[in-house]
Design a protein around this motif. Structure first.
Motif, mmCIF file in Angstrom:
data_model
loop_
_atom_site.group_PDB
_atom_site.id
_atom_site.type_symbol
_atom_site.label_atom_id
_atom_site.label_comp_id
_atom_site.label_asym_id
_atom_site.label_seq_id
_atom_site.Cartn_x
_atom_site.Cartn_y
_atom_site.Cartn_z
ATOM 1 N N GLY A 531 18.235 17.093 17.434
ATOM 2 C CA GLY A 531 17.864 18.347 18.085
ATOM 3 C C GLY A 531 17.767 19.512 17.118
ATOM 4 O O GLY A 531 17.676 20.665 17.528
ATOM 5 N N LEU A 532 17.810 19.214 15.804
ATOM 6 C CA LEU A 532 17.753 20.283 14.794
ATOM 7 C C LEU A 532 16.345 20.519 14.263
ATOM 8 O O LEU A 532 16.120 21.498 13.533
ATOM 9 C CB LEU A 532 18.670 19.938 13.615
ATOM 10 C CG LEU A 532 20.177 19.951 13.891
ATOM 11 C CD1 LEU A 532 20.924 19.503 12.658
ATOM 12 C CD2 LEU A 532 20.629 21.337 14.318
ATOM 13 N N GLY A 533 15.406 19.648 14.596
ATOM 14 C CA GLY A 533 14.084 19.719 13.985
ATOM 15 C C GLY A 533 13.398 21.056 14.149
ATOM 16 O O GLY A 533 12.907 21.649 13.175
ATOM 17 N N LEU A 534 13.349 21.586 15.380
ATOM 18 C CA LEU A 534 12.667 22.854 15.619
ATOM 19 C C LEU A 534 13.378 24.011 14.942
ATOM 20 O O LEU A 534 12.736 24.922 14.411
ATOM 21 C CB LEU A 534 12.549 23.115 17.120
ATOM 22 C CG LEU A 534 11.357 22.481 17.843
ATOM 23 C CD1 LEU A 534 11.401 22.787 19.326
ATOM 24 C CD2 LEU A 534 10.038 22.974 17.258
ATOM 25 N N VAL A 535 14.709 23.992 14.986
ATOM 26 C CA VAL A 535 15.473 25.086 14.362
ATOM 27 C C VAL A 535 15.215 25.103 12.860
ATOM 28 O O VAL A 535 14.958 26.161 12.267
ATOM 29 C CB VAL A 535 16.978 24.932 14.649
ATOM 30 C CG1 VAL A 535 17.769 26.049 13.972
ATOM 31 C CG2 VAL A 535 17.244 24.935 16.142
ATOM 32 N N ILE A 536 15.279 23.931 12.226
ATOM 33 C CA ILE A 536 15.031 23.858 10.783
ATOM 34 C C ILE A 536 13.602 24.295 10.472
ATOM 35 O O ILE A 536 13.363 25.060 9.521
ATOM 36 C CB ILE A 536 15.288 22.425 10.276
ATOM 37 C CG1 ILE A 536 16.769 22.088 10.393
ATOM 38 C CG2 ILE A 536 14.810 22.265 8.844
ATOM 39 C CD1 ILE A 536 17.108 20.655 10.069
ATOM 40 N N SER A 537 12.658 23.832 11.266
ATOM 41 C CA SER A 537 11.261 24.213 11.038
ATOM 42 C C SER A 537 11.079 25.718 11.140
ATOM 43 O O SER A 537 10.387 26.338 10.315
ATOM 44 C CB SER A 537 10.354 23.503 12.057
ATOM 45 O OG SER A 537 10.427 22.105 11.906
ATOM 46 N N GLN A 538 11.685 26.319 12.153
ATOM 47 C CA GLN A 538 11.561 27.771 12.305
ATOM 48 C C GLN A 538 12.142 28.504 11.094
ATOM 49 O O GLN A 538 11.522 29.429 10.558
ATOM 50 C CB GLN A 538 12.270 28.217 13.579
ATOM 51 C CG GLN A 538 12.148 29.727 13.841
ATOM 52 C CD GLN A 538 13.079 30.193 14.945
ATOM 53 O OE1 GLN A 538 14.232 29.790 15.007
ATOM 54 N NE2 GLN A 538 12.567 31.028 15.829
#
Length: 587
Positions: A531-538
């Motif tokens: 669930g970290l993918g979007l946060v890291i991408s942002q």
């Protein structure tokens, strides 16, 4: 115009006086008095008989109900009158005094004698008999200011004592709670009831705001409520002056008066010499003048209230911070539980395949190589999870260092397609990559590895959460100058990843980019991932000078994620005619 009882008054009330008197004979024994009435300890009329009732428009049949319901014939100084009433009932000693009464637009000065009606032995007196006569009447209330008597020292002392008790009672009440709404409402109710106010309001004040809002209100039933009203401080001199000086301000505020006869006292509440609220008191007694000591008491009450407001506000802020900390702790616990599951799953798989090989469970070299390939695949998956965790740790610690260089967009898109098209084909999904029509290369200023990581994250999510339809990755140019790291760029490249997948409901989209927060824990368990993918991408896109946005019309309606990166140099665009010619040639 003033009318005395010995001259003009007899002319005003001479008409039909005998007939009016005869009609009131049955209401009370005349006792030889011009005015006779009885009241209880709260000042409510029980009986009423006055020779001039009908000339004033008071119906003799329901005079008591009219007077109690409308409160039209009342003492101008109601507080002092009721104090005297209570003193007489307590001491059982009659008193004589002169008092102004108001009726509609007229004022009457009456010479009164109030006597307690003696109760049975062992019981408390609750009723008084009042007899009186008219001294003078005025049709203009401004004359009442001149005609009103200056309070005696005893009356001032009693009034001051009552107000001091009121301040003490308010202080005790507001110290019992840290709920701001209760503090505000208890304060206006105490002031309104004790001082017989027309209206009392409290407005919290923030120095950064040009307006205040009425949060609590006490008012007479016939007045329209101001609760929730926004008041512009600049347009109200009394409010502005009270905030500037932190001193009580006595003046008229026409915007809040149902009648021009009202007076308004505005006091700023403060804490450590900083205003944090306003209290406004309205009353209609023009003969009632506040003394300096009473204004000081008002300031003392405002200071106590200001301290209580500051403490309650601090408590609310601490409570909000505590709740946020608890929520963050809960989310971290959930995240760690999910991550531990994600780490154990590939690790157990690797151990299992390697154990099979070590124990000679492979039937032939081909199956052994298959076990090794599966273990290798799981190790790569585990490495990606660990990299995500390390990346977010670096980002949170502020130690993510990136180097920037020109990156060819077509090369980036080619690598993404090579990685992700096989995954889409395995799920029977369409997969399209679309580049803007240009005659030369599109080059962006970024970090290639991190930009590739962002695109792989977004496209992988799109494929993971799409069961039918497909995924489209496209790019377009936003030719508007942008600045990043003290450099000016000719524009931005906007990359769009759109899918026809499960989508996200509108009320849950704000959780997508919150650290340790997942839109739906059950989904994460179903589809896997930290669930970290979007946060890291942002975080990575923002570090490279761009922005990330998410769009979805709701569950089952697909979703679109866009991000931007600075354009290194502006390419030459291909016109629509050229595109059509090229397309015709390709066909």
């Amino acid at each position: 115009m003033t009318i005395t009882a010995n001259s003009q008054l007899s002319n005003v009330f001479s008409q039909n006086l005998e007939s009016i008197t005869s009609k009131t004979d049955g209401l009370l024994p005349t006792l030889g008095a011009e005015l006779v009435y009885t009241q209880d300890g709260a000042g409510r009329y029980l009986t009423f008989c006055w020779q001039y009732s009908e000339l004033l428009g008071l119906s003799t049949e329901k005079i008591v109900d009219d007077l109690n319901q409308t409160q039209t014939f009342v003492p101008v100084d109601k507080v002092t009158y009721l104090e005297r009433l209570h003193r007489i009932l307590t001491n059982l000693v009659p008193e004589r005094f002169q008092c102004w009464f108001s009726y509609q637009k007229e004022l009457f000065e009456l010479d009164l004698v109030i006597s307690p009606i003696m109760p049975s032995l062992g019981t408390t007196a609750t009723t008084v008999l009042v007899m009186g006569r008219l001294v003078q009447a005025t049709l203009n209330k401004k004359q009442a200011r001149v005609a009103s008597k200056t309070p005696t020292q005893i009356e001032l002392a009693l009034r001051s004592q009552q107000h001091q008790k009121l301040v003490n009672r308010i202080t005790r009440n507001i110290r019992r709670t840290l709920d701001l709404d209760i503090i505000w409402q208890q304060t206006v109710d105490s002031l309104g009831k004790a001082l017989r106010l027309e209206r009392c309001i409290i407005c919290p004040y923030q120095p950064s705001s040009p307006k205040v809002q009425v949060k609590a209100e006490y008012r007479q039933p016939e007045l329209k409520s101001m609760l929730g009203l926004d008041i512009d401080i600049a347009s109200e001199p009394a409010f502005a002056q009270a905030l500037a000086t932190l001193e009580p301000v006595m003046m008229e505020v026409p915007g809040y008066q149902e009648s021009g006869r009202q007076k308004t006292l505005v006091v700023a509440t403060c804490y450590q010499d900083q205003a944090n609220g306003l209290v406004a008191l309205n009353w209609q007694d023009e003969c009632y003048t506040l003394t300096e000591s009473e204004l000081e008491l008002a300031k003392e009450a405002a200071d106590q209230l200001g301290t209580a407001i500051a403490h309650a506000t601090l408590y609310e802020e601490l409570e909000i911070a505590r709740q946020k900390a608890e929520e963050a702790s809960r989310l971290k616990s959930e995240f760690l539980a999910n991550v531990s599951h994600e780490i154990r799953t590939p690790l157990n798989g690797m151990i299992g395949f390697l154990k099979l090989i070590l124990e000679g469970m492979a039937d032939d070299p081909e199956e052994q190589n298959q076990f090794l390939a599966e273990a290798h695949h799981l190790s790569i998956h585990l490495l990606n999870i660990i990299n995500d965790i390390l990346d977010i740790a670096k980002i949170e610690a502020g130690k993510m260092e990136l180097t920037y260089a020109p990156v060819k967009l077509d090369e980036l898109f080619s690598h993404v397609e090579g990685f992700m098209r096989p995954q889409a084909q395995m799920k029977n999904l369409s997969f399209r990559m679309q580049m803007p029509a240009t005659s030369d290369e599109i080059i962006v200023q970024s970090n290639y590895q991190r930009l590739l990581q962002v695109m792989l994250n977004l496209v992988n999510n799109a494929i993971k959460f799409t069961h039918e339809g497909g995924v489209t990755v496209s790019a377009d140019l936003v030719l508007k100058k942008a600045n990043f790291q003290d450099q000016q760029f000719p524009g931005m490249v906007r990359v769009r990843v759109a899918d026809t997948g499960i989508g996200v409901s509108l009320d849950k989209q704000d959780k997508l980019f919150q650290l340790f927060s997942q839109v739906d824990g059950s989904r994460t368990r179903q589809y896997g991932g930290t669930g970290l993918g979007l946060v890291i991408s942002q975080k990575l896109v923002e570090a490279m000078g761009g922005e990330v946005h998410f769009y979805s019309l709701g569950e089952g309606l697909g979703s679109t994620v866009t991000f931007t990166v600075p354009l290194y140099q502006q390419p030459v665009m291909v016109s629509s005619n050229d595109s059509d010619s090229t397309s015709s040639a390709e066909c």
